[in-house]
Design a protein around this motif. Structure first.
Motif, PDB file in Angstrom:
ATOM      1  N   LYS A 241      52.650  57.562  78.783  1.00 19.48           N
ATOM      2  CA  LYS A 241      51.788  58.343  79.673  1.00 19.48           C
ATOM      3  C   LYS A 241      51.891  57.841  81.111  1.00 19.48           C
ATOM      4  O   LYS A 241      51.846  58.625  82.061  1.00 19.48           O
ATOM      5  N   ARG A 242      52.037  56.538  81.268  1.00 21.90           N
ATOM      6  CA  ARG A 242      52.175  55.953  82.607  1.00 21.90           C
ATOM      7  C   ARG A 242      53.628  55.945  83.076  1.00 21.90           C
ATOM      8  O   ARG A 242      53.923  55.455  84.166  1.00 21.90           O
ATOM      9  N   LYS A 243      54.541  56.441  82.226  1.00 24.29           N
ATOM     10  CA  LYS A 243      55.984  56.402  82.502  1.00 24.29           C
ATOM     11  C   LYS A 243      56.480  54.969  82.627  1.00 24.29           C
ATOM     12  O   LYS A 243      57.377  54.649  83.432  1.00 24.29           O
ATOM     13  N   ASP A 244      55.885  54.091  81.837  1.00 26.98           N
ATOM     14  CA  ASP A 244      56.289  52.692  81.777  1.00 26.98           C
ATOM     15  C   ASP A 244      57.376  52.562  80.717  1.00 26.98           C
ATOM     16  O   ASP A 244      57.165  52.017  79.631  1.00 26.98           O
ATOM     17  N   PHE A 245      58.555  53.036  81.055  1.00 30.51           N
ATOM     18  CA  PHE A 245      59.634  53.109  80.065  1.00 30.51           C
ATOM     19  C   PHE A 245      60.238  51.746  79.756  1.00 30.51           C
ATOM     20  O   PHE A 245      60.851  51.568  78.707  1.00 30.51           O
ATOM     21  N   HIS A 246      60.066  50.766  80.658  1.00 28.34           N
ATOM     22  CA  HIS A 246      60.517  49.406  80.357  1.00 28.34           C
ATOM     23  C   HIS A 246      59.771  48.877  79.127  1.00 28.34           C
ATOM     24  O   HIS A 246      60.370  48.254  78.250  1.00 28.34           O
TER      25      HIS A 246
END
Length: 316
Positions: A241-246
């Motif tokens: 949701k936060r686009k924290d793909f790491h």
């Protein structure tokens, strides 16, 4: 051609100059000066700062150099103009050093799974105490959310406070640089202004620290609390949701798992879809493995989509 109208009475500006002269000598004072600058409405800020450059007093050159380091290209024209004016007036325009020290220790909170981390970095400066730079990092649109410094903290107090903070673990200088740079990347992507103090923490961003996949996973495990299967999958959705793909990528084991995860969520990664929510529905498993069913809601081209998933987890 008429004379350019002054925006503020000179006495008002003189009071501000007096404040600058008092605050420019410490990093805590410099951070406070940046807060004052941020309070000036953007549409008149450059004019106010230009009028301040008419005061040829001690500390003013350091103030404009501080603005140059903090705001970069935004202040390039103004700084060049001030540099020329002060040089013509015979004022020393050599850049000053706002900080000089050697790395001592760094600690980060075990909260990476929440998308937020508190990070403290201590530096030895030759005095009896240490200079501590404190960050509140987010791995979402806010990026580097807040930053402050504690100057000349006694070494005894520093060590005592760190022993009391059981939810924080020691990290290396390279790990600290990597975390700060990752958080700053969200500011760049989201076009959000990071916390004031870039003139101090630019040194972390300049450090080119590249961690491979295994190093990132190791650091993620060190900086995250132990989670149940339900909590782990819910935190995975929260990262998406936060686009924290790491974070989402570091949870997967092996190239095949990463390929499947990438295929399932590639539209979210490419911003073709908006991720509204994800939630675990059921958990089944044993001591070593778990099977988790979950769903998510996304929006794409004004259409709502309900997606079902099945996650297979192994205890690590």
């Amino acid at each position: 051609m008429g004379k350019k109208r002054k925006l503020y009475p000179r006495q008002v500006l003189k009071n501000l100059v007096d404040d600058i002269k008092k605050l420019i000598n410490t990093n805590e004072g410099r951070l406070f000066l940046l807060e004052i600058v941020e309070e000036i409405p953007y549409y008149i800020r450059n004019q106010v700062l230009e009028e301040l450059s008419s005061f040829y007093e001690k500390g003013m050159m350091d103030f404009f150099y501080l603005l140059k380091l903090e705001y970069g290209g935004e202040m390039k024209y103004l700084y060049s103009k001030v540099l020329w004016k002060y040089s013509m007036a015979g004022i020393d325009t050599a850049p000053c050093r706002f900080f000089d020290g050697s790395f001592y220790k760094a600690y980060a909170s075990c909260s990476r799974h929440t998308g937020r981390i508190a990070l403290d970095v201590a530096w030895e400066t030759g005095d009896k105490g240490v200079h501590v730079e404190c960050f509140y990092l987010t791995f979402g649109p806010e990026g580097i959310h807040s930053f402050f410094v504690i100057e000349d903290m006694s070494l005894e107090r520093y060590e005592k406070e760190r022993r009391l903070l059981t939810d924080m673990v020691e990290v290396s200088f390279e790990e600290a640089c990597f975390l700060i740079s990752q958080s700053y990347d969200f500011n760049v992507r989201s076009m959000s202004r990071p916390a004031s103090g870039k003139f101090l923490y630019q040194k972390y961003l300049d450090k080119k620290t590249a961690f491979d996949e295994e190093q990132q996973k190791k650091m993620l495990r060190k900086l995250s609390s132990k989670l149940t299967p339900r909590q782990l999958v819910n935190s995975f959705f929260y990262g998406l949701k936060r686009k924290d793909f790491h974070y989402a990528s570091a949870l997967t084991a092996g190239a095949e798992s990463q390929r499947r995860v990438s295929g399932a969520f590639d539209k979210i990664a490419s911003s073709e879809a908006v991720f509204l929510e994800g939630q675990v529905e059921e958990v089944r498993g044993s001591f070593e493995t778990a099977q988790v069913t979950a769903y998510s809601l996304t929006v794409e081209e004004q259409q709502f989509y309900y997606n079902e998933y099945c996650f297979f987890l192994e205890k690590d």
